[in-house]
Design an enzyme around this catalytic site. Structure first.
Site, PDB file in Angstrom:
ATOM      1  CD  GLU A  18      21.980  -8.336  24.682  1.00 59.27           C
ATOM      2  OE1 GLU A  18      21.512  -7.240  25.034  1.00 59.27           O
ATOM      3  OE2 GLU A  18      21.302  -9.214  24.144  1.00 59.27           O
ATOM      4  CG  ASN A 113      19.598 -12.453  28.403  1.00 57.35           C
ATOM      5  OD1 ASN A 113      20.796 -12.368  28.140  1.00 57.35           O
ATOM      6  ND2 ASN A 113      18.676 -12.420  27.464  1.00 57.35           N
ATOM      7  CG  ASN A 165      16.580 -11.070  25.080  1.00 57.65           C
ATOM      8  OD1 ASN A 165      17.460 -10.278  25.417  1.00 57.65           O
ATOM      9  ND2 ASN A 165      16.850 -12.152  24.389  1.00 57.65           N
ATOM     10  CG  ASP A 218      18.375  -9.977  21.707  1.00 54.41           C
ATOM     11  OD1 ASP A 218      18.357  -9.611  22.899  1.00 54.41           O
ATOM     12  OD2 ASP A 218      19.269 -10.706  21.253  1.00 54.41           O
TER      13      ASP A 218
END
Length: 324
Positions: A18, A113, A165, A218
């Protein structure tokens, strides 16, 4: 699109890659190996790959974002669980080692996140609800999107978020784009670059009405023309969206099912770097998709991006906070 090339980079990821970020001064790709609680740094010209493990005493389960600190060579802001931390990571360090982070801010949320910095160097970082062992969300609408200013204070900008996100800003600095994955949409706000204020939220792309099946929006970035490039978890692709119309105008297919995030990089920012993960794949799927969890370099897209922003703190405050 003809001429597009997708190359898998020789960099390992345990489970979920990520947060890609191109660090221009090092000509290196930063990203996180989320559940391995590690930050990774890949020097594209030499092939050197550094892994920095985060040791917080076992308090957190994840590390989800990394951004450099402007004016503080080899310092980074890293999210560790529900905490924003600072770490010192020297290029001369061993390629695989561990560091104890310095705490900058702590929230009461489950965990951070995605996150990145706006044109003024303020860090925007969102949280998400608690999950079970399979990665399924247990609580909806209990998280937020925060903005950390130069004085290291946190301001809540968006509330009642489920999975914060992708986020990015238009080249003219007038629009802020945002994804709450569980809302299945890409949203747009009016953005004031001087103050960081956002308002007038609207849906730009509704996934449920756009023939995208089970895809989940995402990570996201913006090119120099203002078009959005959105990673599609479960979708094996990155889509390009025209913000003026909300229409999908291009698509890049990837050899990995769970595509997680994107960033522009390379000498002229014409390479789109893409992360992915093995999360929620059964063993049979992992065997069928050997590139699952891979990190990719996509070239030949006919466009490019701009340099990513570093966090820009009050340097005296930052030094005091980290004990320098």
């Amino acid at each position: 699109m003809s001429g597009v090339k997708v190359e898998q980079l020789p960099v390992p990821c345990l489970y979920l890659g990520e947060g890609p970020h191109w660090q221009e001064d090092l000509e290196a790709l930063l990203y996180v190996d989320v559940f391995n609680k590690a930050v990774c740094r890949y020097f594209v010209n030499t092939g050197r790959h550094q892994v920095l493990h985060i040791d917080d005493g076992g308090k957190a389960k994840s590390v989800t974002l990394v951004v450099p600190v402007e004016g503080m060579k080899e310092w980074y802001v890293v999210s560790v669980g529900n905490t924003l931390c600072a770490v010192h990571w020297k290029v001369s360090d061993p390629d695989d080692h561990t560091v104890v982070p310095k705490v900058l801010q702590v929230t009461t949320d489950s965990h951070f996140n995605d996150g990145k910095c706006d044109p003024q160097g303020r860090l925007w970082a969102g949280t998400m609800g608690p999950q079970d062992e399979k990665g399924e969300l247990l609580k909806m609408n209990v998280s937020s999107l925060y903005r950390m200013h130069s004085d290291l204070t946190l301001k809540k900008c968006v509330e009642k978020v489920s999975v914060s996100n992708g986020l990015t800003w238009s080249p003219d600095k007038k629009h802020f784009y945002y994804i709450d994955s569980e809302a299945f949409s890409v949203d747009a706000f009016a953005y004031d670059d001087l103050t960081g204020q956002i308002k007038n939220r609207r849906v730009l792309l509704d996934y449920k009405k756009s023939n995208l099946g089970d895809d989940i929006p995402d990570g996201m970035t913006c090119d120099v023309s203002g078009n959005l490039w959105v990673a599609n978890f479960k979708g094996s692709k990155v889509i390009c969206v025209a913000p003026e119309t909300g229409q999908i105008i291009d698509q890049v297919n990837l050899p990995s099912k769970n595509v997680t995030s994107v960033c522009w990089g390379g000498p002229d920012y014409s390479t789109l770097y893409v992360t992915s993960g093995k999360m929620r794949l059964i063993p049979e799927e992992v065997k069928e998709i050997p590139a699952a969890g891979g990190t990719f370099a996509v070239t030949g897209l006919g466009t490019k991006g701009q340099a990513a922003n570093a966090f820009r703190p009050d340097l005296n405050l930052f030094r005091t906070k980290v004990g320098l």
